[in-house]
Motif scaffolding. Structure first.
Motif, PDB file in Angstrom:
ATOM      1  N   PHE A 277       0.827  -1.212   0.000  1.00 14.61           N
ATOM      2  CA  PHE A 277       0.000   0.000   0.000  1.00 14.61           C
ATOM      3  C   PHE A 277       0.859   1.258   0.000  1.00 14.61           C
ATOM      4  N   THR A 278       0.323   2.313  -0.594  1.00 19.15           N
ATOM      5  CA  THR A 278       0.868   3.658  -0.409  1.00 19.15           C
ATOM      6  C   THR A 278       0.228   4.224   0.853  1.00 19.15           C
ATOM      7  N   VAL A 279       1.029   4.675   1.804  1.00 21.55           N
ATOM      8  CA  VAL A 279       0.509   5.159   3.081  1.00 21.55           C
ATOM      9  C   VAL A 279       0.679   6.671   3.167  1.00 21.55           C
ATOM     10  N   GLU A 280      -0.423   7.364   3.350  1.00 18.86           N
ATOM     11  CA  GLU A 280      -0.407   8.804   3.601  1.00 18.86           C
ATOM     12  C   GLU A 280      -0.623   9.002   5.103  1.00 18.86           C
ATOM     13  N   GLU A 281       0.264   9.748   5.736  1.00 22.29           N
ATOM     14  CA  GLU A 281       0.178   9.958   7.182  1.00 22.29           C
ATOM     15  C   GLU A 281      -0.238  11.392   7.498  1.00 22.29           C
ATOM     16  N   VAL A 282      -1.188  11.535   8.402  1.00 16.79           N
ATOM     17  CA  VAL A 282      -1.586  12.864   8.878  1.00 16.79           C
ATOM     18  C   VAL A 282      -1.658  12.838  10.404  1.00 16.79           C
ATOM     19  N   PRO A 283      -1.448  13.987  11.054  1.00 13.51           N
ATOM     20  CA  PRO A 283      -1.660  14.050  12.500  1.00 13.51           C
ATOM     21  C   PRO A 283      -3.153  14.095  12.793  1.00 13.51           C
ATOM     22  N   TYR A 284      -3.623  13.225  13.653  1.00 15.68           N
ATOM     23  CA  TYR A 284      -5.063  13.213  13.976  1.00 15.68           C
ATOM     24  C   TYR A 284      -5.297  12.799  15.426  1.00 15.68           C
ATOM     25  N   ALA A 285      -4.227  12.809  16.234  1.00 13.52           N
ATOM     26  CA  ALA A 285      -4.313  12.301  17.602  1.00 13.52           C
ATOM     27  C   ALA A 285      -5.197  13.164  18.503  1.00 13.52           C
ATOM     28  N   GLU A 286      -5.258  14.464  18.222  1.00 10.07           N
ATOM     29  CA  GLU A 286      -6.115  15.325  19.053  1.00 10.07           C
ATOM     30  C   GLU A 286      -7.585  15.032  18.783  1.00 10.07           C
ATOM     31  N   ILE A 287      -7.938  14.919  17.503  1.00 16.84           N
ATOM     32  CA  ILE A 287      -9.330  14.591  17.163  1.00 16.84           C
ATOM     33  C   ILE A 287      -9.724  13.240  17.752  1.00 16.84           C
ATOM     34  N   SER A 288      -8.775  12.294  17.813  1.00 17.42           N
ATOM     35  CA  SER A 288      -9.102  10.952  18.310  1.00 17.42           C
ATOM     36  C   SER A 288      -9.508  10.958  19.783  1.00 17.42           C
ATOM     37  N   LYS A 289      -9.203  12.044  20.492  1.00 16.06           N
ATOM     38  CA  LYS A 289      -9.606  12.146  21.903  1.00 16.06           C
ATOM     39  C   LYS A 289     -11.129  12.200  22.057  1.00 16.06           C
ATOM     40  N   GLN A 290     -11.828  12.429  20.956  1.00 15.57           N
ATOM     41  CA  GLN A 290     -13.301  12.430  20.971  1.00 15.57           C
ATOM     42  C   GLN A 290     -13.870  11.105  20.472  1.00 15.57           C
ATOM     43  N   GLU A 291     -13.044  10.062  20.490  1.00 15.36           N
ATOM     44  CA  GLU A 291     -13.439   8.715  20.054  1.00 15.36           C
ATOM     45  C   GLU A 291     -13.913   8.691  18.602  1.00 15.36           C
ATOM     46  N   GLY A 292     -13.139   9.381  17.755  1.00 15.52           N
ATOM     47  CA  GLY A 292     -13.392   9.352  16.318  1.00 15.52           C
ATOM     48  C   GLY A 292     -12.102   9.667  15.602  1.00 15.52           C
ATOM     49  N   LEU A 293     -11.960   9.164  14.372  1.00 20.00           N
ATOM     50  CA  LEU A 293     -10.711   9.448  13.658  1.00 20.00           C
ATOM     51  C   LEU A 293     -11.020   9.731  12.187  1.00 20.00           C
ATOM     52  N   LEU A 294     -10.201   9.209  11.295  1.00 20.02           N
ATOM     53  CA  LEU A 294     -10.273   9.603   9.886  1.00 20.02           C
ATOM     54  C   LEU A 294     -11.576   9.181   9.213  1.00 20.02           C
ATOM     55  N   ARG A 295     -11.994   7.932   9.427  1.00 20.04           N
ATOM     56  CA  ARG A 295     -13.238   7.497   8.796  1.00 20.04           C
ATOM     57  C   ARG A 295     -14.425   8.265   9.364  1.00 20.04           C
ATOM     58  N   CYS A 296     -14.359   8.573  10.663  1.00 20.93           N
ATOM     59  CA  CYS A 296     -15.484   9.256  11.318  1.00 20.93           C
ATOM     60  C   CYS A 296     -15.712  10.671  10.788  1.00 20.93           C
ATOM     61  N   SER A 297     -14.651  11.312  10.315  1.00 19.37           N
ATOM     62  CA  SER A 297     -14.777  12.713   9.905  1.00 19.37           C
ATOM     63  C   SER A 297     -14.997  12.869   8.403  1.00 19.37           C
ATOM     64  N   THR A 298     -15.247  11.760   7.722  1.00 24.42           N
ATOM     65  CA  THR A 298     -15.450  11.775   6.265  1.00 24.42           C
ATOM     66  C   THR A 298     -16.748  11.078   5.886  1.00 24.42           C
ATOM     67  N   LEU A 299     -17.441  11.642   4.902  1.00 22.45           N
ATOM     68  CA  LEU A 299     -18.657  11.010   4.378  1.00 22.45           C
ATOM     69  C   LEU A 299     -18.501  10.900   2.851  1.00 22.45           C
ATOM     70  N   PRO A 300     -18.040   9.754   2.358  1.00 21.71           N
ATOM     71  CA  PRO A 300     -17.827   9.619   0.899  1.00 21.71           C
ATOM     72  C   PRO A 300     -19.160   9.699   0.144  1.00 21.71           C
ATOM     73  N   LEU A 301     -19.138  10.462  -0.946  1.00 20.87           N
ATOM     74  CA  LEU A 301     -20.317  10.585  -1.800  1.00 20.87           C
ATOM     75  C   LEU A 301     -20.169   9.792  -3.092  1.00 20.87           C
ATOM     76  N   GLN A 302     -18.935   9.724  -3.598  1.00 23.88           N
ATOM     77  CA  GLN A 302     -18.742   9.008  -4.877  1.00 23.88           C
ATOM     78  C   GLN A 302     -17.390   8.294  -4.892  1.00 23.88           C
ATOM     79  N   ARG A 303     -17.444   7.018  -5.207  1.00 26.35           N
ATOM     80  CA  ARG A 303     -16.250   6.231  -5.491  1.00 26.35           C
ATOM     81  C   ARG A 303     -16.446   5.582  -6.859  1.00 26.35           C
ATOM     82  N   ASP A 304     -15.350   5.275  -7.521  1.00 33.55           N
ATOM     83  CA  ASP A 304     -15.449   4.600  -8.832  1.00 33.55           C
ATOM     84  C   ASP A 304     -16.090   3.240  -8.681  1.00 33.55           C
TER      85      ASP A 304
END
Length: 304
Positions: A277-304
């Motif tokens: 896999f190609t891995v993209e890294e972002v800082p998200y540890a502060e947001i995770s303190k609310q029991e949510g992370l990357l998937r929680c903050s995204t709502l996909p509308l369109q994928r191929d």
């Protein structure tokens, strides 16, 4: 019309609603905490600051833009938490389903209504009032729809129980051609390390045939074994209790071979790299303190 189409978690992402931390409001009171992890940080004085969360979400937006993803944002509500867009709606196939969320959070849905208004109205559904279902509990895997739920008789006593069996049956009726499988999740009001708030807190597919899983997030071993049998033990990356607490399974796929993770997930990163896999890294540890992370903050509308 705004095109929508999502059938799995990993196909090439074309458009997404990304939550915002702008004007996030003051640190909640103890009584306003929706989950044990937020409560833990409120009590210890380590609840995340708006400026830090703004930087984290901005870093994710930069990654999306680099991959040519169209990023939609909620309208701003002053002094209000609008980070976790996954909770308030989700797309299955070409249908947008509005989540029946906690009453305190209805304004979040109003803030994305201008986006929903651009979708064919015949493809926008609001479930009946007895149906509780949030996007974090709904994981798409082509022919399968996986749904996290809580089957305990004390469901109504748990603010951490977000999807009920009415929600599962609603999806089953709506998509009879899909294999809809529910998973009974472990819940806790007081210990975040023993609380699978949503299914994506203890399981998420990645790539074409792999997944990240936390065995103890499932109340029934049979539910865990269902995923082992479906994916194969050799294709599952098992995380431990502390990794689950840090939301390690709550990454986000931009493509079948491109995954965005929190930059602290060293073990997950190595496994992903080892599997091509190609891995993209972002800082998200502060947001995770609310029991949510990357998937929680995204709502996909369109994928191929």
């Amino acid at each position: 019309m705004l095109p929508i189409n999502v059938n799995n978690e990993t196909s090439r992402l074309r458009s997404v609603i990304l939550g915002t931390a702008e004007s996030n409001g003051p640190t909640p009171s103890i009584h306003e905490a929706y989950d044990p992890k937020s409560l833990e940080h409120i009590l210890s004085g380590t609840y995340p600051l708006e400026k830090d969360m703004l930087e984290e979400i901005a870093a994710l937006k930069v990654v999306f833009q680099r991959y040519g993803v169209t990023v939609h944002r909620p309208q701003l509500i002053e002094n209000y938490n609008q980070i976790f867009s996954r909770d308030i709606g989700f797309v299955i196939g070409d249908t947008f389903i509005k989540a029946n969320i906690l009453p305190d959070r209805e304004r979040e849905q109003e803030a994305i209504q201008y986006i929903i208004d651009q979708i064919n109205p015949a493809r926008v559904l609001t479930p009946p009032v007895e149906v509780h279902i949030e996007g974090g509990d709904v994981i798409l895997w082509d022919t399968h729809i996986f749904i996290g739920t809580y089957k305990g008789s004390d469901y109504k006593d748990y603010i951490t129980a977000r999807t009920n069996m009415h929600g599962v049956n609603f999806i089953k009726a709506l998509f009879p051609d899909k294999i809809v499988k529910e998973f009974d999740l472990v819940k806790s009001k007081i210990e975040a390390r023993d609380n699978a708030l949503h299914l994506d807190c203890c399981f998420q597919p990645v790539g074409k045939n792999k997944g990240v899983i936390y065995k103890s997030g499932f109340r029934e071993e049979a539910d865990y074994m269902y995923l082992v049998n479906l994916f194969g033990m050799e294709n599952l990356f098992h995380i431990d209790r502390e990794e689950m607490y840090n939301m390690t399974s709550n990454f986000f796929s931009i493509d079948t071979d491109v995954v965005v993770i929190e930059k602290g997930f060293v073990r997950l990163k190595q496994w992903l790299l080892d599997n091509g896999f190609t891995v993209e890294e972002v800082p998200y540890a502060e947001i995770s303190k609310q029991e949510g992370l990357l998937r929680c903050s995204t709502l996909p509308l369109q994928r191929d």
